[in-house]
Every structure is written in structure tokens, then in C-alpha cells.
Design an enzyme around this catalytic site. Structure first.
Site, PDB file in Angstrom:
ATOM      1  N   HIS A  33      74.268 -15.202  91.591  1.00  0.00           N
ATOM      2  CA  HIS A  33      75.620 -14.888  92.090  1.00  0.00           C
ATOM      3  C   HIS A  33      75.738 -13.426  92.553  1.00  0.00           C
ATOM      4  O   HIS A  33      76.207 -13.150  93.648  1.00  0.00           O
ATOM      5  CB  HIS A  33      76.673 -15.137  91.008  1.00  0.00           C
ATOM      6  CG  HIS A  33      76.681 -16.536  90.464  1.00  0.00           C
ATOM      7  ND1 HIS A  33      76.268 -17.619  91.196  1.00  0.00           N
ATOM      8  CD2 HIS A  33      77.079 -17.035  89.257  1.00  0.00           C
ATOM      9  CE1 HIS A  33      76.401 -18.718  90.453  1.00  0.00           C
ATOM     10  NE2 HIS A  33      76.884 -18.391  89.275  1.00  0.00           N
ATOM     11  N   LYS A  82      79.202 -11.403  78.857  1.00  0.00           N
ATOM     12  CA  LYS A  82      80.143 -12.256  78.132  1.00  0.00           C
ATOM     13  C   LYS A  82      80.848 -11.397  77.083  1.00  0.00           C
ATOM     14  O   LYS A  82      80.279 -10.397  76.607  1.00  0.00           O
ATOM     15  CB  LYS A  82      79.400 -13.395  77.421  1.00  0.00           C
ATOM     16  CG  LYS A  82      78.510 -14.248  78.334  1.00  0.00           C
ATOM     17  CD  LYS A  82      79.292 -15.255  79.122  1.00  0.00           C
ATOM     18  CE  LYS A  82      78.393 -16.180  79.914  1.00  0.00           C
ATOM     19  NZ  LYS A  82      79.103 -16.912  80.963  1.00  0.00           N
TER      20      LYS A  82
HETATM   21  C1  BG6 Z   1      77.856 -19.983  86.222  1.00  0.00           C
HETATM   22  C2  BG6 Z   1      77.245 -19.481  84.934  1.00  0.00           C
HETATM   23  O1  BG6 Z   1      76.865 -20.174  87.193  1.00  0.00           O
HETATM   24  O2  BG6 Z   1      78.790 -19.037  86.696  1.00  0.00           O
HETATM   25  C3  BG6 Z   1      78.324 -19.181  83.890  1.00  0.00           C
HETATM   26  O3  BG6 Z   1      76.344 -20.440  84.419  1.00  0.00           O
HETATM   27  C4  BG6 Z   1      79.366 -18.245  84.489  1.00  0.00           C
HETATM   28  O4  BG6 Z   1      77.760 -18.617  82.724  1.00  0.00           O
HETATM   29  C5  BG6 Z   1      79.862 -18.780  85.821  1.00  0.00           C
HETATM   30  O5  BG6 Z   1      80.440 -18.155  83.559  1.00  0.00           O
HETATM   31  C6  BG6 Z   1      80.796 -17.797  86.507  1.00  0.00           C
HETATM   32  O6  BG6 Z   1      81.381 -18.455  87.609  1.00  0.00           O
HETATM   33  P1  BG6 Z   1      82.890 -18.169  88.012  1.00  0.00           P
HETATM   34  O7  BG6 Z   1      83.111 -18.981  89.248  1.00  0.00           O
HETATM   35  O8  BG6 Z   1      83.749 -18.609  86.865  1.00  0.00           O
HETATM   36  O9  BG6 Z   1      82.975 -16.679  88.225  1.00  0.00           O
END
Ligand code: BG6
Length: 473
Positions: A238, A324
């Protein structure tokens, strides 16, 4: 932007959904399919596949429950009934050829199915092989969920398995961040405006910070998290995607193929990380989570310093951070520009707020804000840092899965991750996946271990995303 000719042509004529009884299905996929039916973008059969010993009626109950609890609710002018009527179900073990024979029967006349693998990565190759053996890959496409491997070698293996059954243009790798409006807007904002380009380089940008903070912990996903950790879970995918969109060169022609190529170039130009570029943290209490080892060294927080060795970005540090149990749930990019070369005013010596910044708040509520100094009224030439801000919240925007599954069904690969980009991104982190400093403890509700501050110290301090302002009364 338009798609390119190398994309699979045409609409899929069936959506096959492996892992239909799982968590992701319940949290995200049924609600997305429901909204697609509401918008009129889904009208092909939806065939759930699972090994839960269910019947079609149980799958429909599950979809109903998901839409009532995680989705938009069932008071929807008949969309739920339309979705339920599109559904079929195949029950069986993914390792058993009979499951795929039955699937072939249920697919009937469908000639261009899209196979969506919402299953644990360990099952990707079993399902792909089952599909290939049953002759269900011809003119078909496959949609897979991250993680795309857990290091460079396994990413290559996965790509090999996928490519043994599908051409690259028929493989849709989902990183749900690419389906978010505010992430797509990074691309749009950069290249639909001309004022940014002259300053968007090492001559003006001092550093870039990207923070993805989550207030919650691992939410019962301890066993999964033990196999991943923060770097693999969100940073390498991400956050790297955000870096790529911010750092890429302007695409030389219209078409998402050009965007994919430029993003790939960013990953290739990223300097491979070394252990000292990374600070790993673990929140106190993580080891008590179900499924977590009592002596776990898995990181729930990760901060890193990254360099992109290109003409545009040479010497500019990119600081990435996620964790987290942090004080906020928010994602933000802060681009800090160089301060003015000459301190002319009395307040120019204060370390804070001298430089202009461009802030992209990505979530919860998107904002793009340019911070500049303005003079306070009065005799003295002193001022304050104030933000010019563009609010970007849009009602009724498509949710990432709605957008991405819709694009995959339509055969538009623009917002998916390409094989070469996946491997180039893993190559950046591969060296620190095993060779790293131990995870340092931090208290839930803090911004992670203090050692992360030292990482960013040459450029000042971390800019912590502020809490959301209270909504107007
Ligand atoms: C996911 C992860 O890909 O993305 C999670 O596995 C994380 O751990 C999440 O919380 C975050 O995504 P978003 O869209 O809630 O920011």
C-alpha cells in the site's frame, strides 16, 4: 485515462468467487457485489466456491447477513434479491478435481469467466492448477488478493504459477489502495495541474513523509500477522504504491499502460533497504493475542527511510511509517519543501513551520492542503503557518472493491499491479525481511518506539496526523 490495447478485451460473463464463505467475502465482497448490482454494473452469474459443506441457501443467507451488517443494508429497492438470484454455489475441496468439474457444469455456456481467488495465498497454486486441469482458464481471467508472495523468491514462484495458466493481461492483482478515490486523486492532482511540476523534485522537496496509522490492533488476525508483519502487510504494497504515484515521471502518453511503466521505474530506482533504514516496533500486549508466539519478534510498527536514486529524487529521503495501536486511524502524506534560502524575518529561526508543506490527507476524510506562512497583524514581521485547503470528500463514491472488481470484470487492468512491479517492489525490501534489528516495544496509544524519531531527525520530526476535526453542528 484510458486502458491500453494489451488488456483482455471484453466483459467477463461469469464471476467465480473462491473463498465465498470466508471473512473477506463477508466484510468486503458481498457488500461490493451488492452495490455493483444497485448501480447496474453487475449482471453476470456469481458462482461462490467454498469447502465449507454449505448449500446455495446458506451462501445466500451469508450474503444477506453481510450486506445487512457490513454493507449498505437491505432496504435497497430489490438489489439484494437481484444479487441473490444471480448466485450459484459449488461446494468442494480445492484439491479435488471433482470440484472443478462441477464448476464447469455450473458455468454452463459462460466463455469468459473471471475467477476471483479470495483464499489464503497457500491455496493460490492449488486453485490455479485445478482451473487449468479442468480447462477453465481459456479466455478466462484471474483476480488475486495480496500478499503476492512473502519475499522476492516466492513472488517469482507465484508469478510463474499464474503465468503457467494465464497471460499477464488476464491476471488482475488487487491492491485495494489503488481502488481508493483519494489514491487515484494523487495521480490526477499531480498531472492535471501544472503548478506542481517545477517544484516536484530534489531542488525544492526536502523530504516526504507517509504515515498510515491505525488505532486498532490485529483484530483477531494474530495468526496471519505472525506470517506477515507490518512491512509485508501494508508498507511494501500500500505505502509503496503511494510512493510510486507521487514519485513517478509524467506518463508520456495517455493510457494506464504508461502509468504502470512509470510506476515500475520508481520501484526499480528505489535503493534496496538496509537494516539501519528500518525501525521495527511491537505493541505491548501483542504476544498475548491468540495465534501469536510468546517470543514473537514480528513487527506491528514499521518506520523506514527510503531513497529513490533517480535524477528527480536523488538525495531526498522518503520516510514511511505504519503501525497498529497508534493514537489515530489516519493516512497522510506530507511533502516538505526547502525553507527559503535567507532568513529575513525574526521568526525564521524557529525550527518548526518555516518550510512550506503540501499535505495529502488520504483518510478518513481526504484533504489536500498547502501550508504557507502569513504575517500576523502588527508591527513585528512575524507570522504563522496557515493552510490553504481543498476538501475533497465526495458523496457516494465507489468503494475500492466495487471499483476494482468492476474493472476486472470489464477487463480493464489499469488499477492492478503488474508482475514486474510486484517483483521490483519485493527486491527493495527483500534484504531486510530476515536481516533486521529486533522489534522494539511500544505502548499502545503511542506513536511507536522512540527510535523511529532518530530515523527522521536529519529532517526534523515526524508530523503526526491530527485527529479529525469534529463535524460542524
Ligand atoms: C490490509 C491489511 O491490506 O490493509 C490490514 O492487511 C490493514 O492490516 C488494511 O489494516 C488497511 O486498509 P485500509 O483501507 O483500512 O486503510
Amino acid at each position: 485515462m484510458t486502458g491500453d490495447s494489451d488488456e483482455t478485451a471484453g466483459e467477463a460473463d461469469a464471476f467465480v468467487f473462491f473463498g465465498a464463505s470466508g471473512d473477506l467475502a463477508h466484510k468486503m465482497i458481498f457488500p461490493a457485489l451488492h452495490r455493483m448490482v444497485q448501480r447496474g454494473t453487475l449482471h453476470v452469474p456469481v458462482i461462490g466456491v467454498a469447502s465449507s459443506g454449505w448449500t446455495l441457501s446458506q451462501l445466500r443467507d451469508r450474503a444477506r447477513d453481510s450486506i445487512a451488517t457490513a454493507g449498505a443494508g437491505t432496504n435497497d429497492g430489490g438489489a439484494l434479491d437481484r444479487l441473490l438470484s444471480l448466485m450459484a454455489y459449488v461446494d468442494g475441496d480445492y484439491g479435488d478435481p471433482a470440484t472443478f468439474t462441477e464448476l464447469r457444469g455450473v458455468l454452463g455456456d459462460a466463455r469468459r469467466p473471471a475467477h476471483y481467488l479470495a483464499v489464503p495465498p497457500a491455496l493460490f497454486s492449488t486453485v490455479v492448477e485445478g482451473l487449468a486441469t479442468a480447462g477453465l482458464t481459456h479466455d478466462a481471467r484471474v483476480i488475486i488478493e495480496k500478499p503476492f508472495g512473502r519475499d522476492l523468491a516466492s513472488a517469482r514462484d507465484l508469478n510463474r504459477v499464474l503465468r503457467s495458466a494465464f497471460p499477464e493481461a488476464a491476471i488482475f492483482r488487487i491492491d485495494h489502495y489503488l481502488g481508493k478515490e483519494e489514491i487515484m486523486n494523487l495521480l490526477y492532482f499531480r498531472f492535471a495541474n501544472s503548478f506542481l511540476e517545477p517544484i516536484w523534485n530534489r531542488n525544492y522537496v526536502a523530504s516526504v513523509q507517509i504515515t498510515l496509522a491505525e488505532q486498532f490492533g490485529v483484530q483477531g488476525r494474530g495468526a496471519f500477522y505472525e506470517t506477515a508483519g507490518c512491512l509485508r502487510d501494508v508498507v511494501e504494497n500500500h505505502l509503496f504504491q503511494i510512493v510510486a504515484l507521487l514519485a513517478m515521471e509524467p506518463p508520456p502518453y495517455q493510457g494506464m499502460g504508461a502509468v504502470q511503466a512509470e510506476k515500475f521505474n520508481v520501484f526499480k530506482a528505489m535503493r534496496p533497504l538496509s537494516a539501519d533504514d528500518v525501525v521495527r516496533g511491537q505493541f505491548a500486549g501483542y504476544r498475548d493475542e491468540p495465534g501469536v508466539a510468546a517470543d514473537s519478534d514480528v513487527e506491528t510498527f514499521c518506520a523506514l527511510r527510503l531513497f529513490i536514486d533517480s535524477w528527480r529524487w536523488a538525495g531526498v529521503p522518503w520516510y514511511l511509517r505504519s503501525g497498529k495501536c497508534l493514537p489515530e486511524t489516519a493516512a497522510e502524506v506530507l511533502v516538505e519543501l526547502q525553507p527559503p534560502p535567507q532568513p529575513l524575518f525574526a521568526d525564521a529561526t524557529s525550527a518548526d513551520g518555516r518550510a512550506n508543506t503540501l499535505r495529502f490527507r488520504l483518510s478518513p476524510n481526504p484533504v489536500i492542503a498547502l501550508a504557507a506562512r502569513v504575517k500576523r497583524a502588527g508591527e513585528a514581521f512575524i507570522g504563522d503557518q496557515r493552510e490553504l485547503s481543498l476538501l475533497n470528500a465526495q458523496p457516494d463514491e465507489e468503494q475500492p472493491y466495487e471499483r476494482l472488481l468492476g474493472d476486472a470484470l470489464a477487463g480493464d487492468g489499469a488499477l492492478f499491479t503488474r508482475e514486474d512491479a510486484v517483483e521490483a517492489a519485493w527486491a527493495v525490501v527483500d534484504s531486510v525481511l530476515e536481516r533486521h534489528h529486533p522489534a522494539l516495544p511500544y505502548q499502545p496509544g503511542s506513536w511507536g518506539p522512540a527510535e523511529a524519531d532518530a530515523l527522521v531527525a536529519p529532517n526534523g520530526r515526524w508530523h503526526n496526523p491530527l485527529p479529525e476535526p469534529a463535524p460542524p453542528l
